[in-house]
Design a protein around this motif. Structure first.
Motif, PDB file in Angstrom:
ATOM      1  N   LEU A 103     -12.479   8.336   3.170  1.00  0.00           N
ATOM      2  CA  LEU A 103     -13.010   8.650   1.846  1.00  0.00           C
ATOM      3  C   LEU A 103     -13.358   7.401   1.052  1.00  0.00           C
ATOM      4  N   LYS A 104     -14.316   7.566   0.164  1.00  0.00           N
ATOM      5  CA  LYS A 104     -14.650   6.500  -0.764  1.00  0.00           C
ATOM      6  C   LYS A 104     -13.544   6.367  -1.806  1.00  0.00           C
ATOM      7  N   LEU A 105     -13.523   5.219  -2.478  1.00  0.00           N
ATOM      8  CA  LEU A 105     -12.469   4.923  -3.430  1.00  0.00           C
ATOM      9  C   LEU A 105     -12.365   5.979  -4.526  1.00  0.00           C
ATOM     10  N   GLU A 106     -13.488   6.447  -5.023  1.00  0.00           N
ATOM     11  CA  GLU A 106     -13.466   7.435  -6.098  1.00  0.00           C
ATOM     12  C   GLU A 106     -12.752   8.718  -5.663  1.00  0.00           C
ATOM     13  N   SER A 107     -12.966   9.138  -4.430  1.00  0.00           N
ATOM     14  CA  SER A 107     -12.306  10.335  -3.904  1.00  0.00           C
ATOM     15  C   SER A 107     -10.822  10.092  -3.690  1.00  0.00           C
ATOM     16  N   ARG A 108     -10.467   8.917  -3.178  1.00  0.00           N
ATOM     17  CA  ARG A 108      -9.048   8.574  -2.983  1.00  0.00           C
ATOM     18  C   ARG A 108      -8.328   8.538  -4.320  1.00  0.00           C
ATOM     19  N   LEU A 109      -8.981   7.985  -5.324  1.00  0.00           N
ATOM     20  CA  LEU A 109      -8.384   7.922  -6.648  1.00  0.00           C
ATOM     21  C   LEU A 109      -8.194   9.320  -7.229  1.00  0.00           C
ATOM     22  N   ALA A 110      -9.192  10.182  -7.043  1.00  0.00           N
ATOM     23  CA  ALA A 110      -9.077  11.559  -7.537  1.00  0.00           C
ATOM     24  C   ALA A 110      -7.882  12.257  -6.896  1.00  0.00           C
ATOM     25  N   ARG A 111      -7.721  12.096  -5.590  1.00  0.00           N
ATOM     26  CA  ARG A 111      -6.568  12.688  -4.888  1.00  0.00           C
ATOM     27  C   ARG A 111      -5.254  12.174  -5.453  1.00  0.00           C
ATOM     28  N   ILE A 122       0.856  -1.181   0.000  1.00  0.00           N
ATOM     29  CA  ILE A 122       0.000   0.000   0.000  1.00  0.00           C
ATOM     30  C   ILE A 122       0.892   1.231   0.000  1.00  0.00           C
ATOM     31  N   GLU A 123       0.567   2.174  -0.868  1.00  0.00           N
ATOM     32  CA  GLU A 123       1.385   3.375  -0.973  1.00  0.00           C
ATOM     33  C   GLU A 123       1.115   4.321   0.193  1.00  0.00           C
ATOM     34  N   VAL A 124       2.201   4.859   0.754  1.00  0.00           N
ATOM     35  CA  VAL A 124       2.082   5.834   1.844  1.00  0.00           C
ATOM     36  C   VAL A 124       2.738   7.169   1.491  1.00  0.00           C
ATOM     37  N   GLY A 125       3.373   7.248   0.334  1.00  0.00           N
ATOM     38  CA  GLY A 125       4.011   8.496  -0.068  1.00  0.00           C
ATOM     39  C   GLY A 125       4.363   8.499  -1.536  1.00  0.00           C
ATOM     40  N   LEU A 126       4.503   9.716  -2.074  1.00  0.00           N
ATOM     41  CA  LEU A 126       4.823   9.910  -3.480  1.00  0.00           C
ATOM     42  C   LEU A 126       5.902  10.983  -3.568  1.00  0.00           C
ATOM     43  N   TYR A 135      -5.762   9.722   6.369  1.00  0.00           N
ATOM     44  CA  TYR A 135      -7.133  10.258   6.417  1.00  0.00           C
ATOM     45  C   TYR A 135      -7.953   9.773   5.219  1.00  0.00           C
ATOM     46  N   ALA A 136      -7.354   9.850   4.032  1.00  0.00           N
ATOM     47  CA  ALA A 136      -8.072   9.456   2.822  1.00  0.00           C
ATOM     48  C   ALA A 136      -8.470   7.984   2.870  1.00  0.00           C
ATOM     49  N   HIS A 137      -7.543   7.127   3.308  1.00  0.00           N
ATOM     50  CA  HIS A 137      -7.846   5.695   3.380  1.00  0.00           C
ATOM     51  C   HIS A 137      -8.927   5.406   4.418  1.00  0.00           C
ATOM     52  N   ALA A 138      -8.941   6.191   5.493  1.00  0.00           N
ATOM     53  CA  ALA A 138      -9.889   5.920   6.585  1.00  0.00           C
ATOM     54  C   ALA A 138     -11.267   6.507   6.335  1.00  0.00           C
TER      55      ALA A 138
END
Length: 237
Positions: A147-155, A69-73, A142-145
């Motif tokens: 947000l829905k997948l679509e929002s996480r993907l948008a981010r 799982i990615e934690v940084g970019l 925060y996003a993983h906890a």
């Protein structure tokens, strides 16, 4: 071989260095071409080299029992391996590898550690960058906890878009699923929803960003704070 000149560098962290600090690093910077999924830092292994991305970007991931799982970019705004170096350790449980191929400036970890010890301004700049990484990581949690997948993907697409020239990202559904920690079918559906709303255009192994504003409408505060801190503390150029 002529030395790399600061004015020609695309990495924003290197460009933000004072001329004296850049001179400390200049003789030790080496250009290298990166390959997709190439390991830069392996979990638990001694860190011998660090990397300033010029073109392309790298993922920082945690390899759990089930999947990565990615934690940084990290792209041209940063330095791969900055946190372990500045926090006094020579290894990390996190893995860093190339997510989008391009070019990097490589430097010996020992050389950079000594330079940061000798120069307060260099050490301060790198610590400020680590601060922005910590904010990015907290927003990922925060996003993983929340947000829905679509929002996480948008981010995540916005973060990738920040780190490339143009609007096209070279990404597969399989890779996206691994980075977001979900099943491939979920990513496919989320991409279809984003495309149906006119936010992106999907093609084989490629995604084109059509409307950033529409992607921003989905992120619910999970994107922007780390980028704003970077601009405040390091600079936007």
């Amino acid at each position: 071989m002529s030395q790399i000149q600061q004015a020609s560098i695309q990495n924003r962290l290197l460009r933000a260095l004072t001329s004296d600090d850049f001179s400390r690093l200049q003789p030790h910077l080496e250009t290298m071409t990166s390959q997709l999924r190439e390991d830069l830092i392996e979990a638990g292994e001694p860190i011998k080299e660090l990397y300033f991305p010029e073109v392309g970007f790298a993922s920082i991931v945690i390899d759990g029992l089930a999947q990565k799982i990615e934690v940084g970019l990290v792209g041209r705004e940063g330095l791969v391996g900055a946190a372990p170096l500045l926090l006094g350790t020579d290894c990390t449980p996190q893995q860093s590898f190339i997510q989008m191929a391009g070019t990097l400036l490589r430097i010996d970890a020992g050389v950079l550690r000594i330079a940061a010890q000798e120069s307060t301004s260099l050490r301060t700049l790198l610590l400020r960058y680590i601060h922005t990484q910590m904010i990015q990581a907290s927003l990922t949690i925060y996003a993983h906890a929340a947000l829905k997948l679509e929002s996480r993907l948008a981010r995540w697409l916005l973060m990738c878009h920040d780190r490339v020239d143009g609007d096209e990202l070279v990404l597969t559904h399989e890779f996206l699923a691994m980075m977001l920690g979900v099943q491939r079918a979920g990513v496919t559906l989320a991409l279809q929803n984003l495309e149906g709303a006119g936010r992106i255009q999907g093609r084989r192994k490629r995604i084109r960003i059509l409307d950033r504003d529409k992607l921003l409408q989905l992120v619910n505060g999970s994107y922007g704070a780390a980028e704003a801190e970077y601009a405040r503390l390091i600079g936007g150029a």
